[in-house]
Design a protein around this motif. Sequence first.
Motif, mmCIF file in Angstrom:
data_model
loop_
_atom_site.group_PDB
_atom_site.id
_atom_site.type_symbol
_atom_site.label_atom_id
_atom_site.label_comp_id
_atom_site.label_asym_id
_atom_site.label_seq_id
_atom_site.Cartn_x
_atom_site.Cartn_y
_atom_site.Cartn_z
ATOM 1 N N GLY A 1 7.659 6.412 11.157
ATOM 2 C CA GLY A 1 6.368 5.704 11.174
ATOM 3 C C GLY A 1 5.371 6.424 10.283
ATOM 4 N N GLY A 2 4.073 6.279 10.579
ATOM 5 C CA GLY A 2 3.045 7.025 9.867
ATOM 6 C C GLY A 2 2.865 6.631 8.411
ATOM 7 N N GLU A 3 3.391 5.461 8.025
ATOM 8 C CA GLU A 3 3.187 5.042 6.628
ATOM 9 C C GLU A 3 1.721 4.691 6.398
ATOM 10 O OE1 GLU A 3 5.267 3.472 8.697
ATOM 11 O OE2 GLU A 3 7.299 3.440 7.839
ATOM 12 N N MET A 4 1.307 4.795 5.143
ATOM 13 C CA MET A 4 0.019 4.223 4.774
ATOM 14 C C MET A 4 0.281 2.781 4.350
ATOM 15 S SD MET A 4 -2.805 5.336 1.988
ATOM 16 C CE MET A 4 -3.472 4.075 0.958
ATOM 17 N N ALA A 5 -0.378 1.832 5.032
ATOM 18 C CA ALA A 5 -0.285 0.422 4.642
ATOM 19 C C ALA A 5 -1.440 0.124 3.700
ATOM 20 C CB ALA A 5 -0.355 -0.470 5.868
ATOM 21 N N VAL B 1 0.374 -5.223 1.025
ATOM 22 C CA VAL B 1 1.063 -5.239 -0.260
ATOM 23 C C VAL B 1 1.981 -4.034 -0.459
ATOM 24 C CG1 VAL B 1 -0.608 -6.704 -1.434
ATOM 25 C CG2 VAL B 1 -0.943 -4.230 -1.464
ATOM 26 N N ALA B 2 1.820 -2.987 0.344
ATOM 27 C CA ALA B 2 2.707 -1.822 0.208
ATOM 28 C C ALA B 2 2.657 -0.983 1.472
ATOM 29 C CB ALA B 2 2.276 -0.970 -0.984
ATOM 30 N N ARG B 3 3.728 -0.234 1.673
ATOM 31 C CA ARG B 3 3.820 0.725 2.766
ATOM 32 C C ARG B 3 4.340 2.023 2.176
ATOM 33 N NH1 ARG B 3 5.758 -1.454 8.664
ATOM 34 N NH2 ARG B 3 4.019 -2.896 8.529
ATOM 35 N N ILE B 4 3.562 3.088 2.283
ATOM 36 C CA ILE B 4 3.897 4.334 1.591
ATOM 37 C C ILE B 4 4.271 5.403 2.609
ATOM 38 C CG2 ILE B 4 2.983 6.124 0.068
ATOM 39 C CD1 ILE B 4 1.011 3.644 -0.810
ATOM 40 N N ARG B 5 5.491 5.950 2.459
ATOM 41 C CA ARG B 5 5.956 7.021 3.363
ATOM 42 C C ARG B 5 5.229 8.320 3.051
ATOM 43 N NH1 ARG B 5 11.499 7.417 4.855
ATOM 44 N NH2 ARG B 5 11.507 9.380 3.709
ATOM 45 N N GLY C 1 4.693 15.613 -1.520
ATOM 46 C CA GLY C 1 4.627 15.411 -2.966
ATOM 47 C C GLY C 1 4.117 14.050 -3.367
ATOM 48 N N THR C 2 4.207 13.076 -2.454
ATOM 49 C CA THR C 2 3.699 11.739 -2.767
ATOM 50 C C THR C 2 2.176 11.777 -2.780
ATOM 51 O OG1 THR C 2 5.621 10.611 -1.849
ATOM 52 C CG2 THR C 2 3.600 9.324 -2.004
ATOM 53 N N PHE C 3 1.613 11.161 -3.812
ATOM 54 C CA PHE C 3 0.163 11.163 -4.027
ATOM 55 C C PHE C 3 -0.295 9.724 -4.210
ATOM 56 C CE2 PHE C 3 -3.548 11.392 -6.882
ATOM 57 C CZ PHE C 3 -4.338 12.310 -6.202
ATOM 58 N N VAL C 4 -1.359 9.377 -3.503
ATOM 59 C CA VAL C 4 -1.898 8.025 -3.575
ATOM 60 C C VAL C 4 -3.349 8.125 -4.018
ATOM 61 C CG1 VAL C 4 -2.397 5.934 -2.235
ATOM 62 C CG2 VAL C 4 -0.449 7.354 -1.626
ATOM 63 N N VAL D 1 -10.095 -1.148 -1.701
ATOM 64 C CA VAL D 1 -8.711 -1.267 -1.222
ATOM 65 C C VAL D 1 -8.627 -0.974 0.280
ATOM 66 C CG1 VAL D 1 -6.338 -0.428 -1.498
ATOM 67 C CG2 VAL D 1 -7.835 -0.631 -3.495
ATOM 68 N N PRO D 2 -8.421 -2.033 1.091
ATOM 69 C CA PRO D 2 -8.237 -1.801 2.528
ATOM 70 C C PRO D 2 -6.894 -1.107 2.763
ATOM 71 C CG PRO D 2 -8.695 -4.129 2.029
ATOM 72 C CD PRO D 2 -8.345 -3.459 0.734
ATOM 73 N N HIS D 3 -6.888 -0.175 3.705
ATOM 74 C CA HIS D 3 -5.676 0.589 3.981
ATOM 75 C C HIS D 3 -5.719 1.076 5.416
ATOM 76 C CE1 HIS D 3 -8.778 3.357 2.608
ATOM 77 N NE2 HIS D 3 -8.200 4.282 3.369
ATOM 78 N N ALA D 4 -4.560 1.519 5.916
ATOM 79 C CA ALA D 4 -4.466 1.987 7.301
ATOM 80 C C ALA D 4 -3.371 3.031 7.376
ATOM 81 C CB ALA D 4 -4.110 0.823 8.223
ATOM 82 N N VAL D 5 -3.427 3.871 8.425
ATOM 83 C CA VAL D 5 -2.294 4.736 8.752
ATOM 84 C C VAL D 5 -1.621 4.120 9.973
ATOM 85 C CG1 VAL D 5 -1.553 7.041 9.464
ATOM 86 C CG2 VAL D 5 -3.461 6.790 7.852
#
Length: 219
Positions: free
Chosen positions: A154-158, A169-173, A177-180, A187-191
């Motif tokens: 879980g814990g993706e950024m939506a 539009v995306a779900r980021i693990r 090292g991953t940078f957003v 840009v609406p987003h959530a954890v």
Amino acid sequence: MVPGGLTGLDGNALSQLVDALVERGWFAGERFIDATLCQALRDELQRLSANQALNEAGIGRGDQHQLRRDIRGDTIRWLDRESQAQRHYLALMAELQQQINRALYLGLFEFEAHFAEYPPGAFYKRHVDSFQGRANRIVSTVLYLNPDWPDDGGGEMAVYAVEDESREVARIRPEAGTFVCFLSDRVPHAVLPTRCPRASIAGWFRRNASLGGLIDPAR
Ligand code: OGA
Ligand code: MN
């Protein structure tokens, strides 16, 4: 700055970042930040956590600040340049600030960032990081610090569409090292609720919004 004046960020990745910011308002890159630096930052966050040096995060700035566990459940500590790892990361962000200003004329002026730890069960509901018209936070950033994040962690950024916040539009693990990065007021987003302890650094490039004698609380 890295010795020799070379950028610590990959030129190719940087131009992808700038293009994505212009074209769709957000960018996500895997292995954008070096694994050794991520490890050092994660070790530091774990020490801060063990020493109870993290504080419950709230929403709203200045007088409006309030704790809302129903909205966000992380604990944080603002970066203070106390460690080599922090200074290295802040130098990379200064480099990024320069590149974004050069390409996009956004007038980014300073960078503020905090470590964040989400315990199992924590989340951050859908939001934007600043409001149009009062937009002192211009570009948001998140660096993840979790090596080998499990598929069912879980814990993706939506990420949601700029023109329709109900459309994901995306779900980021939150893999190390991953940078957003994304436009803070667009840009609406959530954890999404996390199942494992989740470590990151959230940061914001700001414009100098204290002009005209108006007080602009940093945090
Ligand atoms: C924030 C935020 C996203 C993340 O701190 O404002 O949206 O993936 N963080 O940690
Ligand atoms: Mn946010």
